[in-house]
Design an enzyme around this catalytic site. Structure first.
Site, mmCIF file in Angstrom:
data_model
loop_
_atom_site.group_PDB
_atom_site.id
_atom_site.type_symbol
_atom_site.label_atom_id
_atom_site.label_comp_id
_atom_site.label_asym_id
_atom_site.label_seq_id
_atom_site.Cartn_x
_atom_site.Cartn_y
_atom_site.Cartn_z
ATOM 1 C CB SER A 1 -18.913 -37.827 -33.148
ATOM 2 O OG SER A 1 -18.754 -38.369 -31.851
ATOM 3 C CE1 TYR B 1 -21.963 -42.165 -34.637
ATOM 4 C CE2 TYR B 1 -20.718 -41.826 -32.619
ATOM 5 C CZ TYR B 1 -21.595 -41.352 -33.582
ATOM 6 O OH TYR B 1 -22.102 -40.087 -33.485
HETATM 7 N N1 NAP Z 1 -26.516 -37.008 -29.980
HETATM 8 C C1 NAP Z 1 -25.223 -37.042 -29.763
HETATM 9 O O1 NAP Z 1 -24.774 -37.163 -28.618
HETATM 10 C C2 NAP Z 1 -24.251 -36.873 -30.893
HETATM 11 C C3 NAP Z 1 -22.907 -36.659 -30.572
HETATM 12 C C4 NAP Z 1 -21.989 -36.488 -31.600
HETATM 13 C C5 NAP Z 1 -22.404 -36.537 -32.904
HETATM 14 N N2 NAP Z 1 -23.705 -36.767 -33.202
HETATM 15 C C6 NAP Z 1 -24.077 -36.827 -34.624
HETATM 16 O O2 NAP Z 1 -25.109 -35.888 -34.887
HETATM 17 C C7 NAP Z 1 -25.865 -36.315 -36.019
HETATM 18 C C8 NAP Z 1 -27.347 -36.208 -35.697
HETATM 19 O O3 NAP Z 1 -27.664 -37.066 -34.625
HETATM 20 P P1 NAP Z 1 -28.767 -36.756 -33.508
HETATM 21 O O4 NAP Z 1 -28.098 -36.913 -32.205
HETATM 22 O O5 NAP Z 1 -29.498 -35.520 -33.841
HETATM 23 O O6 NAP Z 1 -29.676 -38.067 -33.649
HETATM 24 P P2 NAP Z 1 -31.118 -38.335 -34.250
HETATM 25 O O7 NAP Z 1 -32.124 -37.459 -33.595
HETATM 26 O O8 NAP Z 1 -31.290 -39.825 -34.168
HETATM 27 O O9 NAP Z 1 -30.970 -37.873 -35.755
HETATM 28 C C9 NAP Z 1 -30.518 -38.675 -36.800
HETATM 29 C C10 NAP Z 1 -31.338 -38.318 -38.023
HETATM 30 O O10 NAP Z 1 -30.836 -39.025 -39.159
HETATM 31 C C11 NAP Z 1 -31.956 -39.491 -39.923
HETATM 32 N N3 NAP Z 1 -31.588 -40.713 -40.620
HETATM 33 C C12 NAP Z 1 -31.145 -41.870 -40.072
HETATM 34 N N4 NAP Z 1 -30.947 -42.791 -41.019
HETATM 35 C C13 NAP Z 1 -31.271 -42.209 -42.210
HETATM 36 C C14 NAP Z 1 -31.283 -42.641 -43.555
HETATM 37 N N5 NAP Z 1 -30.919 -43.894 -43.896
HETATM 38 N N6 NAP Z 1 -31.681 -41.772 -44.507
HETATM 39 C C15 NAP Z 1 -32.076 -40.518 -44.183
HETATM 40 N N7 NAP Z 1 -32.071 -40.038 -42.933
HETATM 41 C C16 NAP Z 1 -31.677 -40.877 -41.955
HETATM 42 C C17 NAP Z 1 -33.059 -39.748 -38.886
HETATM 43 O O11 NAP Z 1 -34.359 -39.578 -39.415
HETATM 44 P P3 NAP Z 1 -35.272 -40.829 -39.900
HETATM 45 O O12 NAP Z 1 -35.177 -41.859 -38.831
HETATM 46 O O13 NAP Z 1 -36.627 -40.260 -40.110
HETATM 47 O O14 NAP Z 1 -34.634 -41.261 -41.164
HETATM 48 C C18 NAP Z 1 -32.804 -38.669 -37.850
HETATM 49 O O15 NAP Z 1 -33.590 -37.517 -38.078
HETATM 50 C C19 NAP Z 1 -25.376 -37.734 -36.331
HETATM 51 O O16 NAP Z 1 -24.492 -37.703 -37.430
HETATM 52 C C20 NAP Z 1 -24.640 -38.147 -35.068
HETATM 53 O O17 NAP Z 1 -23.629 -39.100 -35.332
HETATM 54 C C21 NAP Z 1 -24.652 -36.920 -32.224
#
Ligand code: NAP
Length: 243
Positions: free
Chosen positions: A144, A157
């Site tokens: 991130s 975070y």
């Molecule tokens: N969206 C943003 O603006 C942003 C910006 C920078 C970085 N990121 C990073 O991108 C990555 C993906 O995030 P996203 O934005 O795509 O959010 P998201 O849609 O909430 O995806 C997170 C995924 O992680 C899974 N997850 C959560 N806890 C888990 C666990 N204990 N075991 C296994 N799976 C788990 C969730 O699935 P389940 O709930 O089914 O487990 C979900 O599919 C993250 O590392 C986040 O920090 C996001």
């Protein structure tokens, strides 16, 4: 000289593949012809991702809670038994927390550090022996912009993503000589469920799309040169702090 790799039939593991960035990466790597193990807690979301690839029979749905030690043991058993190896590991699963510092409990801190930093460390460590046998071994960690910055209300975070960046850089150097490439992609605000929940005040307009992150992941997995690409950062033009 940049070499372009053919990933047809190669094996990938993507955590958090049931939504957002993880799902977009799964769809993009499936387009490259990869067989994928899709990890997340919700089987329904993973099955939907597998269906969206159009090649569900090449997708392994692994409904696993990565924070449970048994979860990672189960993944390793499947990789070793069914896939008989691994070529690309994508550590994408993560959680955000938008909460004032003093209201962030020690349990909150441990939960976030565990999923965002410790789990990728353990998965890298446990899969290295499989990656060493691959012709195109690649690790991609999703970081991130908060790996560099520190936004108010995001101490836990930010700490977790700083930790992930440190590990990524060190591991990239340690295994470069063995042909294993280790990268981090660090986006600003990407339009996914996570940002909608953590920052409901923000408008989706102008945010990065998950497919943009997926395209970079596909590039990193399919291209190989002499340079160490330790990190790619994607910024959004707007100035608001993100996650
Ligand atoms: N969206 C943003 O603006 C942003 C910006 C920078 C970085 N990121 C990073 O991108 C990555 C993906 O995030 P996203 O934005 O795509 O959010 P998201 O849609 O909430 O995806 C997170 C995924 O992680 C899974 N997850 C959560 N806890 C888990 C666990 N204990 N075991 C296994 N799976 C788990 C969730 O699935 P389940 O709930 O089914 O487990 C979900 O599919 C993250 O590392 C986040 O920090 C996001």
């Amino acid at each position: 000289m940049l070499e372009k790799l053919d990933l047809t039939g190669k094996r990938g593991l993507i955590t958090g593949a049931g939504s957002g960035i993880g799902r977009a990466i799964a769809l993009r790597l499936a387009e490259e012809g990869m067989k994928l193990a899709l990890v997340g807690r919700s089987a329904d979301k993973l099955v939907r991702t597998a269906a969206l690839t159009g090649r569900p029979l090449d997708m392994l749905v692994l409904p696993v809670d990565l924070t449970q030690p048994r979860g990672i043991d189960d993944i390793m058993r499947i990789l070793e038994g069914h896939f008989k190896g691994l070529d690309v590991l994508v550590n994408n699963a993560g959680m955000a927390l938008n909460r004032p510092f003093e209201e962030t409990s020690e349990e909150d801190y441990d939960r976030i550090m565990n999923l965002n930093a410790r789990v990728p460390f353990v998965l890298c460590k446990r899969t290295l022996k499989l990656l060493r046998q691959s012709e195109c071994p690649t690790i991609i960690n999703i970081g991130s912009v908060v790996a560099h910055d520190g936004y108010a209300r995001q101490a836990a975070y930010a700490a977790s993503k700083h930790a992930l960046l440190g590990m990524t850089k060190a591991l990239a150097k340690e295994v470069y000589g063995e042909g294993i490439r280790v990268h981090m992609i660090s986006p600003g605000g990407v339009y996914t469920d996570m940002i909608a929940i953590a920052r409901p005040d923000l408008s989706p307009e102008g945010m990065i799309q998950p497919e943009e992150v997926a395209e970079l992941a596909a590039y990193l997995a399919t291209h190989r040169g002499g340079a160490v690409i330790d990190e790619i950062r994607l910024h959004r033009a707007a100035k608001e702090p993100f996650i």
